[in-house]
Design an enzyme around this catalytic site. Structure first.
Site, PDB file in Angstrom:
ATOM      1  N   LYS A 206     -18.324  -1.509  55.237  1.00 30.60           N
ATOM      2  CA  LYS A 206     -17.371  -0.977  56.096  1.00 30.60           C
ATOM      3  C   LYS A 206     -15.980  -1.344  55.329  1.00 30.60           C
ATOM      4  O   LYS A 206     -15.132  -0.208  55.481  1.00 30.60           O
ATOM      5  CB  LYS A 206     -17.420  -1.905  57.302  1.00 30.60           C
ATOM      6  CG  LYS A 206     -16.264  -1.650  58.582  1.00 30.60           C
ATOM      7  CD  LYS A 206     -16.447  -2.366  59.785  1.00 30.60           C
ATOM      8  CE  LYS A 206     -15.115  -2.388  60.380  1.00 30.60           C
ATOM      9  NZ  LYS A 206     -15.248  -3.080  61.893  1.00 30.60           N
ATOM     10  N   GLU A 212     -20.621  -9.398  47.522  1.00 34.70           N
ATOM     11  CA  GLU A 212     -21.805  -9.282  47.358  1.00 34.70           C
ATOM     12  C   GLU A 212     -22.226  -7.774  47.097  1.00 34.70           C
ATOM     13  O   GLU A 212     -22.826  -7.266  46.128  1.00 34.70           O
ATOM     14  CB  GLU A 212     -22.936  -9.680  48.496  1.00 34.70           C
ATOM     15  CG  GLU A 212     -22.899 -11.171  48.768  1.00 34.70           C
ATOM     16  CD  GLU A 212     -22.045 -11.573  49.834  1.00 34.70           C
ATOM     17  OE1 GLU A 212     -20.746 -10.856  49.661  1.00 34.70           O
ATOM     18  OE2 GLU A 212     -22.266 -12.579  50.263  1.00 34.70           O
ATOM     19  N   GLY A 267     -19.146  -4.438  62.179  1.00 35.71           N
ATOM     20  CA  GLY A 267     -20.040  -4.396  61.361  1.00 35.71           C
ATOM     21  C   GLY A 267     -21.628  -4.407  61.865  1.00 35.71           C
ATOM     22  O   GLY A 267     -22.524  -3.511  61.423  1.00 35.71           O
ATOM     23  N   ARG A 268     -21.839  -5.358  62.756  1.00 31.44           N
ATOM     24  CA  ARG A 268     -23.124  -5.577  63.258  1.00 31.44           C
ATOM     25  C   ARG A 268     -23.431  -4.656  64.234  1.00 31.44           C
ATOM     26  O   ARG A 268     -24.734  -4.573  64.805  1.00 31.44           O
ATOM     27  CB  ARG A 268     -23.285  -6.996  63.663  1.00 31.44           C
ATOM     28  CG  ARG A 268     -22.079  -7.480  64.453  1.00 31.44           C
ATOM     29  CD  ARG A 268     -22.290  -8.914  64.779  1.00 31.44           C
ATOM     30  NE  ARG A 268     -21.237  -9.576  65.637  1.00 31.44           N
ATOM     31  CZ  ARG A 268     -19.864  -9.761  64.897  1.00 31.44           C
ATOM     32  NH1 ARG A 268     -19.674  -9.535  64.025  1.00 31.44           N
ATOM     33  NH2 ARG A 268     -19.038 -10.120  65.859  1.00 31.44           N
ATOM     34  N   GLU A 353     -23.639 -13.946  65.050  1.00 30.66           N
ATOM     35  CA  GLU A 353     -22.342 -13.625  64.485  1.00 30.66           C
ATOM     36  C   GLU A 353     -21.459 -13.318  65.738  1.00 30.66           C
ATOM     37  O   GLU A 353     -20.243 -13.535  65.706  1.00 30.66           O
ATOM     38  CB  GLU A 353     -22.423 -12.497  63.603  1.00 30.66           C
ATOM     39  CG  GLU A 353     -21.021 -12.400  62.535  1.00 30.66           C
ATOM     40  CD  GLU A 353     -21.418 -11.489  61.418  1.00 30.66           C
ATOM     41  OE1 GLU A 353     -21.376 -11.919  60.463  1.00 30.66           O
ATOM     42  OE2 GLU A 353     -21.131 -10.240  61.594  1.00 30.66           O
ATOM     43  N   HIS A 384     -49.817 -19.024  64.260  1.00 26.38           N
ATOM     44  CA  HIS A 384     -50.114 -19.901  63.214  1.00 26.38           C
ATOM     45  C   HIS A 384     -49.380 -20.497  62.352  1.00 26.38           C
ATOM     46  O   HIS A 384     -49.588 -21.295  61.239  1.00 26.38           O
ATOM     47  CB  HIS A 384     -51.362 -19.113  62.299  1.00 26.38           C
ATOM     48  CG  HIS A 384     -52.369 -18.401  63.048  1.00 26.38           C
ATOM     49  ND1 HIS A 384     -53.704 -19.058  63.351  1.00 26.38           N
ATOM     50  CD2 HIS A 384     -52.327 -17.139  63.743  1.00 26.38           C
ATOM     51  CE1 HIS A 384     -54.187 -18.281  64.202  1.00 26.38           C
ATOM     52  NE2 HIS A 384     -53.587 -17.196  64.391  1.00 26.38           N
ATOM     53  N   LYS A 512     -16.012 -17.102  52.645  1.00 25.53           N
ATOM     54  CA  LYS A 512     -15.741 -16.115  51.657  1.00 25.53           C
ATOM     55  C   LYS A 512     -14.506 -16.643  50.905  1.00 25.53           C
ATOM     56  O   LYS A 512     -14.520 -16.536  49.625  1.00 25.53           O
ATOM     57  CB  LYS A 512     -15.083 -14.800  52.221  1.00 25.53           C
ATOM     58  CG  LYS A 512     -16.386 -13.975  52.797  1.00 25.53           C
ATOM     59  CD  LYS A 512     -16.062 -12.632  53.197  1.00 25.53           C
ATOM     60  CE  LYS A 512     -17.137 -12.009  54.046  1.00 25.53           C
ATOM     61  NZ  LYS A 512     -16.566 -10.731  54.816  1.00 25.53           N
TER      62      LYS A 512
HETATM   63  O1  F6P Z   1     -20.895 -11.392  57.397  1.00 25.75           O
HETATM   64  C1  F6P Z   1     -19.473 -10.809  57.739  1.00 25.75           C
HETATM   65  C2  F6P Z   1     -19.525  -9.460  57.606  1.00 25.75           C
HETATM   66  O2  F6P Z   1     -18.073  -9.026  57.802  1.00 25.75           O
HETATM   67  C3  F6P Z   1     -20.435  -8.671  58.740  1.00 25.75           C
HETATM   68  O3  F6P Z   1     -19.895  -8.901  59.846  1.00 25.75           O
HETATM   69  C4  F6P Z   1     -20.579  -7.425  58.092  1.00 25.75           C
HETATM   70  O4  F6P Z   1     -21.748  -6.780  58.522  1.00 25.75           O
HETATM   71  C5  F6P Z   1     -20.864  -7.777  56.689  1.00 25.75           C
HETATM   72  O5  F6P Z   1     -19.956  -9.053  56.430  1.00 25.75           O
HETATM   73  C6  F6P Z   1     -20.738  -6.833  55.647  1.00 25.75           C
HETATM   74  O6  F6P Z   1     -19.517  -6.129  55.604  1.00 25.75           O
HETATM   75  P1  F6P Z   1     -18.938  -4.946  55.156  1.00 25.75           P
HETATM   76  O7  F6P Z   1     -19.698  -3.754  55.615  1.00 25.75           O
HETATM   77  O8  F6P Z   1     -17.752  -4.659  54.996  1.00 25.75           O
HETATM   78  O9  F6P Z   1     -19.618  -4.853  53.563  1.00 25.75           O
END
Ligand code: F6P
Length: 556
Positions: A206, A212, A267-268, A353, A384, A512
């Site tokens: 987003k 990452e 995002g979620r 979240e 199990h 972060k």
């Molecule tokens: O973990 C925080 C967050 O902002 C989530 O809400 C989101 O889904 C994820 O990081 C990834 O963010 P992006 O789509 O901006 O890379």
């Protein structure tokens, strides 16, 4: 004391808890042969059986009073109406517009967003069909056979759970991988088995700034260029999904291959947006649209059904009953479907979240429990592993059991065994086993009195453990869309009752920032002393190994 704790509906539930807390569900079932009919409801092919809960008509009435007191209907209208209910970020919350198959206008800041939504859907259809038909080819003319989605959180978990659970519908010969972790192992192990000529990377973010994802995207780009040696080839093998078009262009992605979405999509909650591109590529656009249609069906149900028959509202209010009156700390998600094994992880982000908050909408610290810990695993594996604690542990874990009536893989007796195990677990959790029953069993086995006395207490089960069973005809994109939307609205309703903003995630942002500082400290030789002693000690311990023999190792 907060208004919520002081409110008439809350106090009525508190008093009712005292009345009902020692009543056993076993007796509730014995007393009322109609209990299943009374406490179950259908929507499309989905059955929600919530009769195995510690509730009576009165409980349900009081829970619905709390929902009405919280003005669920009003807030629901605000969300669907595009009001900026994400108050800390000043944003609308309109994932429902992404799957608005009715095409009725949806307004944000006075503008109908449906035109943009439909334009991106058309772009996804066009591109995915070109890739799937073989019209879109790699730089040397090879057909695309592998899709690698690079993203994390909502830009990973949603498309991943859908692609995994719908894999029987995937195009033959097409493979999909999801790379999310900053640990290079995730990317390295994925790339071991693919070749650049027939691989398409979808960089999903987003913000297009998540560390990452950017790290993995740059490493994937380097891997590609090292093997192919041609910058121009990037355009055939890298596409992006983002709200940040400029950053995607800067990364080197052809602007025609950037798929847009908007900041009114959290995002979620984004799998319904262009973040669903891997779904369209892997399963086909028609199946992606079926998923959207299922979610839209659930949106209509949530918007229109009376609260008493409204699946997301019922699930939400039952969750509040256990979370706030029985002090249950967690909630289990047990899909009896191997295809849905990713569901607990997906729902962890959605729920935790969203509702892992301590400050209410007015900026005050809450004096009641908010979001539960979500966890679980597919059945029968969980039985199990951790079900022992559900049956005889000291902590209550209200759980949802999800199961298809029909298997995608009707092989021998497998589904009958799976199905009977699912029902046996919820039955055992509800009924428990009385002392007299355990005794009779042991007598039948011919045990001596002394042997029986030694073990009998261990063979008694309290029962009275609440579960919901969610059954559907079979796992289709439409049903999955409806189930995922059902959980989204459940989380929304709970957030409204708890008076929190379910749509921000400041806690994650804080981590972060700190990671950035520590990263800088790790780059320099010499000990640091600018953190707490634990963090200093851990940073310095790592440096000891890192800087030793650095000249013989690749820096990381
Ligand atoms: O973990 C925080 C967050 O902002 C989530 O809400 C989101 O889904 C994820 O990081 C990834 O963010 P992006 O789509 O901006 O890379």
């Amino acid at each position: 004391m907060s208004d919520l704790i002081n409110s008439p509906a809350w106090n009525a539930l508190k008093a009712h808890y005292e009345e009902i807390k020692d009543t056993h569900m076993r007796d509730m079932f014995n007393d009322d042969p109609e209990r299943f009919e009374k406490f179950s409801t259908n929507f499309n092919d989905i059955l929600l059986d919530y009769s195995k809960n510690r509730i009576t008509d009165k409980t349900l009435g009081l829970l619905m009073d709390l929902a009405r007191q919280s003005d669920i209907e009003g807030w629901r209208g605000k969300m669907f109406g595009g009001e900026p209910i994400n108050c800390t970020e000043g944003r609308s919350v309109l994932h429902v517009a992404l799957r608005n198959r009715s095409n009725q206008p949806v307004m944000v800041d006075g503008e109908n967003v449906m035109q943009d939504v439909n334009a991106v859907l058309a772009q996804i259809r066009g591109f995915s069909e070109r890739v799937r038909s073989g019209e879109w080819r790699g730089y040397n003319g090879e057909r695309i056979k592998t899709i690698i989605n690079i993203g994390i959180g909502g830009s990973d978990l949603g498309p991943k759970v859908v692609c995994e659970s719908m894999s029987p519908l995937a195009q033959r010969g097409l493979k999909i991988h999801f790379v999310s972790n900053a640990d290079a192992t995730h990317l390295v192990e994925t790339l071991k088995f693919v070749v650049p000529e027939n691989t398409l990377f979808v960089i999903s973010s987003k913000s297009f700034a998540t560390q990452e994802t950017m790290l993995n995207a740059h490493s994937a780009r380097k891997w590609f260029l090292d093997l192919v040696g041609n910058e121009k080839a990037i355009a055939r093998h890298f596409v992006a999904v983002s709200t940040n078009i400029e950053a995607a262009k800067e990364f080197g992605i052809d602007p025609r291959n950037v798929f847009e979405f908007w900041d009114w999509v959290g995002g979620r909650y984004s799998l319904w947006s262009a973040i669903g591109l891997p779904i369209a590529l892997y399963l086909g656009m028609d199946h992606f649209e079926e998923l959207l249609a299922g979610a839209h069906d659930m949106d209509r149900h949530f918007a229109e059904a009376p609260l008493e028959q409204n699946m997301p509202v019922i699930l939400a209010m039952l969750g509040i009953w256990y979370n706030n009156f029985f002090d249950a700390q967690s909630h289990g998600i047990m899909p009896y479907s191997q295809y849905l094994q990713g569901l607990p992880a997906y729902l962890q982000q959605l729920d935790m979240e969203s509702n892992g908050k301590t400050i209410d909408r007015g900026g005050h610290r809450v004096d009641y429990l908010t979001g539960p810990i979500i966890w679980g695993q597919s059945g029968t594996n969980g039985q199990h592993a951790f079900f022992q604690l559900l049956h005889q542990g000291t902590k209550p874990v209200p759980s949802d059991f999800l199961i298809p009536a029909l298997s995608q893989n009707p092989l021998g007796l497998h589904h009958r065994v799976l199905f009977s195990n699912c029902l046996a677990q919820t039955k055992a959790l509800m009924l428990g086993k009385k002392y007299t029953e355990a005794l009779a069993e042991m007598e039948a086995e011919g045990m001596s009195k002394a042997e029986m006395e030694e073990v009998i207490q261990h063979k008694v089960f309290d029962g009275n453990k609440p579960t919901n069973t969610i059954m559907f005809e079979r796992l289709t994109p439409r049903t999955l869309g409806a189930i995922l939307a059902m959980y989204e609205h459940k989380v929304f309703v709970q957030g409204i009752v708890w008076n929190i903003n379910s749509f921000d995630q400041w806690g994650v942002e804080y981590g972060k920032v700190l990671a950035g500082q520590i990263q800088q400290d790790l780059a320099q030789p010499g000990d640091v002393d600018n953190h707490d002693s634990s963090t200093n000690g851990l940073v310095n311990y790592r440096k000891k190994f890192y800087f030793k023999n650095l000249d013989t190792r690749k820096p990381d």
